[in-house]
Every structure is written in C-alpha cells, then in structure tokens.
Design an enzyme around this catalytic site. Structure first.
Site, PDB file in Angstrom:
ATOM      1  N   TYR A 100      -0.502  -2.296   1.951  1.00  0.00           N
ATOM      2  CA  TYR A 100      -0.255  -1.949   3.350  1.00  0.00           C
ATOM      3  C   TYR A 100      -0.913  -0.617   3.717  1.00  0.00           C
ATOM      4  CZ  TYR A 100       3.124  -5.734   3.028  1.00  0.00           C
ATOM      5  OH  TYR A 100       3.724  -6.946   2.828  1.00  0.00           O
ATOM      6  N   GLU A 128       9.156  -3.973   6.836  1.00  0.00           N
ATOM      7  CA  GLU A 128       9.956  -3.222   5.870  1.00  0.00           C
ATOM      8  C   GLU A 128       9.522  -3.663   4.479  1.00  0.00           C
ATOM      9  OE1 GLU A 128      12.475  -3.614   9.500  1.00  0.00           O
ATOM     10  OE2 GLU A 128      11.865  -5.189   8.118  1.00  0.00           O
TER      11      GLU A 128
END
Length: 174
Positions: A123, A111
C-alpha cells in the site's frame, strides 16, 4: 511452485459461479472473514466492486471495494499463498484503483493490521499514507488497524502512475 507459469493470469469481475471459490480462498487467506451470503450481498450491491484474478479455471486472488460518496473503501484483497510474491497483489490493487477511478471516485481508503508489514509495503508503494489508527480493531486478536488513504485518483497524473505500477507487476510476473 514453479515461478514461471505458462498460462496467463486473467482479471475479471466476480460472478455468482465464482462465489464458492471466493469463500474457499477467503478461508485459506483469512480464516473466513466473510460468509457466502456476505459475498452474495457484495455482488448484489451497486456500490460494491468485486474483482477476481484467475489462472486458467483457478481463482488465485480477489479484491473488493465499496463506493461511498467519492471514496473507494477497499474491504479485502487476497492472493492464494501459493501465488504470493509474484506481483499479483499489485496487479489486483491496480485493477481495483483503476475501477474506482473510472467510477469517478476521488480517493481510496482501507484498514490493515498494524503487523501486516507485507501489505503495508504494498500500500505504501502505491502512495497510501497512514491517516490514523483504530485501537483493538481486530476482535480475534485485539490488534490495531492502521487507516490508510490515497488521494488523487482523478488527477491527470494518476492513469500514468497506474500504468507504471501495472508494468512493474508484469515485470514481477513474466
């Protein structure tokens, strides 16, 4: 800070003697997400992997994941603000994913704050895709978290992809 550093960065497993430095870096980067006791639990858990990145004796980054069934759940990734933008987050993420691959894990998840564009960029560069949104996930701000997934850690191509990402991070940090 001079961007050319003569001393090499070293990846290593976090050991009990590093915990005070981990808590200090956590406090600096996140305002203290976890306590000393929480990090000690991570060290004691066979399902946790806690890696550090040091420059000489100084801990400049650390990351952690939990091995849950076939998944590496990345719980934290921190780089000292003085050392950001040098490819160290990428180096640490490569090491975490490589460790997860060696454990036989199939995928990674995490998260991240929806507003954390730098982390999202990192990411996404690694192929993480948005799988969902957790509304009001962060209690201190009420901000949403994006849930990101990366599949294929056991694919035949993944080690080569990891090698390419690692080479890019080395090129960022000569």
């Amino acid at each position: 800070m001079n961007s050319s550093i003569a001393v090499p960065f070293v990846l290593h497993a976090i050991a009990p003697e590093h915990l005070n430095a981990v808590v200090t870096l956590d406090r600096l980067c996140f305002g203290q997400l976890w306590s000393l006791e929480a990090y000690q639990r991570e060290l004691d858990s066979p399902n946790s992997e806690l890696l550090g990145l040091s420059l000489g004796e100084e801990l400049v980054g650390f990351g952690c994941y939990w091995a849950i069934v076939e998944e590496a759940h990345l719980t934290i990734l921190a780089i000292h603000p003085q050392y950001q933008h040098q490819g160290l987050g990428q180096t640490l993420l490569c090491a975490l994913l490589d460790s997860a691959r060696h454990r036989g894990l199939e995928r990674a998840t995490l998260e991240v704050k929806a507003s954390n564009h730098r982390a999202l960029g990192l990411y996404q560069k690694f192929g993480f895709l948005t799988a969902g949104r957790r509304r009001n996930y962060y209690q201190e701000t009420g901000e949403d978290a994006l849930v990101l997934w990366l599949k294929g850690l056991q694919s035949p191509q993944f080690p080569e992809q990891l090698s390419q990402w690692q080479q890019q991070s080395i090129n960022l940090n000569p």
